[in-house]
Write a protein that holds these residues in place. Structure first.
Motif, PDB file in Angstrom:
ATOM      1  N   PHE A 127      -3.856 113.630   0.233  1.00  0.00           N
ATOM      2  CA  PHE A 127      -4.115 112.331   0.841  1.00  0.00           C
ATOM      3  C   PHE A 127      -3.154 112.043   1.989  1.00  0.00           C
ATOM      4  CE2 PHE A 127      -6.029 112.039  -3.365  1.00  0.00           C
ATOM      5  CZ  PHE A 127      -7.304 111.609  -3.021  1.00  0.00           C
ATOM      6  N   ASP A 128      -1.943 112.584   1.933  1.00  0.00           N
ATOM      7  CA  ASP A 128      -1.041 112.463   3.073  1.00  0.00           C
ATOM      8  C   ASP A 128      -1.584 113.248   4.269  1.00  0.00           C
ATOM      9  OD1 ASP A 128       0.815 110.823   1.814  1.00  0.00           O
ATOM     10  OD2 ASP A 128       1.871 112.531   0.926  1.00  0.00           O
ATOM     11  N   VAL A 129      -2.169 114.401   3.993  1.00  0.00           N
ATOM     12  CA  VAL A 129      -2.785 115.184   5.069  1.00  0.00           C
ATOM     13  C   VAL A 129      -3.942 114.407   5.691  1.00  0.00           C
ATOM     14  CG1 VAL A 129      -4.132 117.275   5.561  1.00  0.00           C
ATOM     15  CG2 VAL A 129      -2.080 117.408   4.134  1.00  0.00           C
ATOM     16  N   LEU A 130      -4.737 113.750   4.857  1.00  0.00           N
ATOM     17  CA  LEU A 130      -5.844 112.964   5.392  1.00  0.00           C
ATOM     18  C   LEU A 130      -5.339 111.766   6.197  1.00  0.00           C
ATOM     19  CD1 LEU A 130      -8.429 113.004   2.463  1.00  0.00           C
ATOM     20  CD2 LEU A 130      -8.547 114.224   4.640  1.00  0.00           C
ATOM     21  N   ARG A 131      -4.203 111.206   5.820  1.00  0.00           N
ATOM     22  CA  ARG A 131      -3.626 110.129   6.627  1.00  0.00           C
ATOM     23  C   ARG A 131      -3.234 110.648   8.014  1.00  0.00           C
ATOM     24  NH1 ARG A 131      -1.515 109.071   1.409  1.00  0.00           N
ATOM     25  NH2 ARG A 131      -2.348 107.110   0.572  1.00  0.00           N
ATOM     26  N   CYS A 132      -2.662 111.827   8.050  1.00  0.00           N
ATOM     27  CA  CYS A 132      -2.355 112.450   9.344  1.00  0.00           C
ATOM     28  C   CYS A 132      -3.630 112.706  10.138  1.00  0.00           C
ATOM     29  CB  CYS A 132      -1.595 113.754   9.133  1.00  0.00           C
ATOM     30  SG  CYS A 132       0.046 113.566   8.401  1.00  0.00           S
ATOM     31  N   ALA A 133      -4.677 113.144   9.438  1.00  0.00           N
ATOM     32  CA  ALA A 133      -5.961 113.379  10.110  1.00  0.00           C
ATOM     33  C   ALA A 133      -6.500 112.090  10.704  1.00  0.00           C
ATOM     34  CB  ALA A 133      -6.965 113.963   9.118  1.00  0.00           C
ATOM     35  N   GLY A 134      -6.349 110.974   9.978  1.00  0.00           N
ATOM     36  CA  GLY A 134      -6.801 109.690  10.488  1.00  0.00           C
ATOM     37  C   GLY A 134      -6.049 109.280  11.737  1.00  0.00           C
TER      38      GLY A 134
END
Length: 514
Positions: free
Chosen positions: A102-109
């Protein structure tokens, strides 16, 4: 810049020269900055709604096995279109940094938001020199909709982006605007190399592989740019454009994680997309009349205007889908909406005399205000609904209750049986598999059987032996269900109650299938 190119950039007065225009520019930048702050907060929360689970599961599989991740939702060694260049990059990032999914997805966002904002700015700057145009165009993309909000990947409305910022569709949309800007600049420079055009083809392939429908939308946009550029049918021009096309097609064909061209023959997409053709009037209340007027003015000035051609191609596709019952073609609606929204922004700033622009500006301001109110539910993705007035939360989209608690005692790759679709979507995000995928999966050959077996297990009256056979067939380790859902009774010796979640779901461990 050639004479033909210059016609696309009409001379405009310097807004900094007048107090009113300076205030307008400041207000537009302030509004976009406020929305950007809200978007950053949404990235931090990652609202549990829509497709978050499947994208998290995709990153999770790639983190564990970059080359043979298998199906993201179920334990099966099948290909998946979710494994795109963008998600593979996120998987590499996850492995390299050790960050949680989910931290990776935050970076993706954050990357998607940056790409979208800068991409819109770069593309709009190919159409006008007016400094207020990029922020106003971005506001129109976000807010110029109608009285009924929509949440769908690839749509740039505030509600959609609030839920989808971390999705590949946002990355692809931002990349698409950069692609159109780069293509425009290349066409305006006769000396652009063949290698540069090949790079443009590669960029088109990346955005198309990352989100297929968005790839179609920006292919229509590229066609508009090409028509407007009036490229002469000379050997050098054909060679450059051919290099771009061949490079893009070669990358589409060579992508190892799924067969792009097999997607063209996939069926079963129509009912899923039928809602895109319902309530079109309320969804796009202001885009249609304002966009039609703005595009008509641009067409009168230049019959080959890129926004007009882009919108016309999208409109023809959407209408064909409605007439033929091919509801999946509704996913090209952004090809109608985005050029119309951008055209409205440019019209308000440049078309007609001062009175016309003032009147158009007042109408647009009112339409944007309605868009803000219609999409007010986006606030609930940042602030808990119980802390907001009822007027804000009424008729909104309640967030899902994630089931990460069910993975506390489970190991990565354990198989869960659940008849709850939302649980089936969220469990793979934490490393589990489900028997039946939470979303339709057309690359999964036994999908129908998996769905039927799941329904059979929970159906009233199914014999115990058949239920046990389902557990054995898929190597089920856990059963997650609501108490009244059916299935094996709580006291069955094949099950052991392992916990109850905050939402009332009960988790059973399968202790034996005999």
């Amino acid at each position: 810049m050639t004479g033909e190119s210059a016609r696309l950039l009409p001379a405009t007065p310097n807004p900094r020269g007048s107090g009113a225009s300076g205030v307008l520019l400041l207000a537009l930048r302030g509004a976009t900055a406020l929305l950007a702050v809200g978007a950053v907060l949404m990235i931090g929360r990652l609202p549990w709604i829509g497709d978050l689970g499947v994208h998290a599961a995709t990153v999770e599989r790639l983190r564990h096995d970059l080359f043979h991740p298998g199906n993201p939702m179920v334990d099966s060694p099948t290909d998946s279109p979710y494994y795109s260049p963008w998600t593979v990059t996120l998987g590499l990032f996850a492995k390299a940094t050790g960050l949680g999914t989910f931290d990776v997805l935050r970076c993706a966002g954050a990357v998607g938001l940056l790409l979208l904002a800068t991409g819109v700015r770069r593309f709009v700057r190919t159409l006008t020199r007016h400094p207020a145009a990029p922020p106003l165009a971005l506001l129109c993309l976000l807010l110029l909709w109608g009285a009924r909000p929509i949440i769908w990947s690839g749509f740039a409305g505030l509600m959609s982006l609030s839920a989808n910022l971390s999705y590949p569709s946002t990355f692809a949309t931002g990349l698409g605007f950069h692609f159109l800007a780069l293509l425009t600049h290349a066409l305006r420079r006769p000396g652009t190399s063949v290698a540069a055009y090949a790079g443009l083809g590669a960029l088109w392939a990346v955005l198309t592989l990352s989100h297929q429908f968005t790839g179609v939308v920006f292919t229509f946009g590229a066609a508009g740019v090409l028509v407007a550029a009036r490229v002469p049918a000379r050997r050098a021009a054909v060679l450059r454009l051919g290099a771009a096309l061949l490079t893009g097609l070669a990358l589409l064909a060579a992508w190892p994680y799924y067969s792009f061209f097999e997607l063209l023959g996939v069926g079963g997409l129509e009912e899923i997309h039928r809602p895109l053709y319902r309530h079109l009037g309320s969804l796009f209340t202001f885009v249609v009349p304002l966009g039609a007027l703005a595009l008509a003015l641009r067409w009168r000035r230049d019959h080959r205007d890129p926004l007009v051609v882009w919108c016309a191609l999208g409109l023809a596709t959407v209408v064909a889908g409605g007439l033929l019952g091919k509801w999946s073609l509704g996913r090209t609606e952004p090809a109608v909406l985005m050029p119309a929204q951008i055209a409205v922004a440019l019209c308000v700033l440049e078309a007609g005399g001062r009175r016309f622009r003032t009147g158009a500006g007042v109408v647009l301001a009112a339409a944007l205000a309605v868009g803000v109110w219609a999409q007010r539910h986006a606030v609930t993705f940042v602030v808990p609904a119980d802390r907001l007035p009822a007027a804000v939360t009424r008729h909104g989209w309640p967030l899902w209750k994630p089931v990460g608690w069910a993975m506390r005692d489970a190991a990565y790759g354990d198989v869960f049986l659940t008849g709850d679709r939302r649980a089936a979507v969220t469990l793979p995000a934490y490393g589990g598999y489900t028997v039946a995928p939470g979303y339709p999966d057309f690359f999964l050959p036994d999908e129908r059987r998996r769905v039927a077996d799941t329904e059979r297990y929970f159906a009233p009256g199914t014999p115990r032996a058949e239920r046990l056979a389902v557990l054995r067939r898929y190597h089920v380790r856990w059963v997650l269900q609501r108490p009244s859902r059916g299935g094996l009774p709580a006291g069955d010796p094949a099950l052991r109650e392992a916990g109850t979640g905050p939402d009332g779901r009960v988790l059973y461990e399968v202790t034996g299938a005999g």
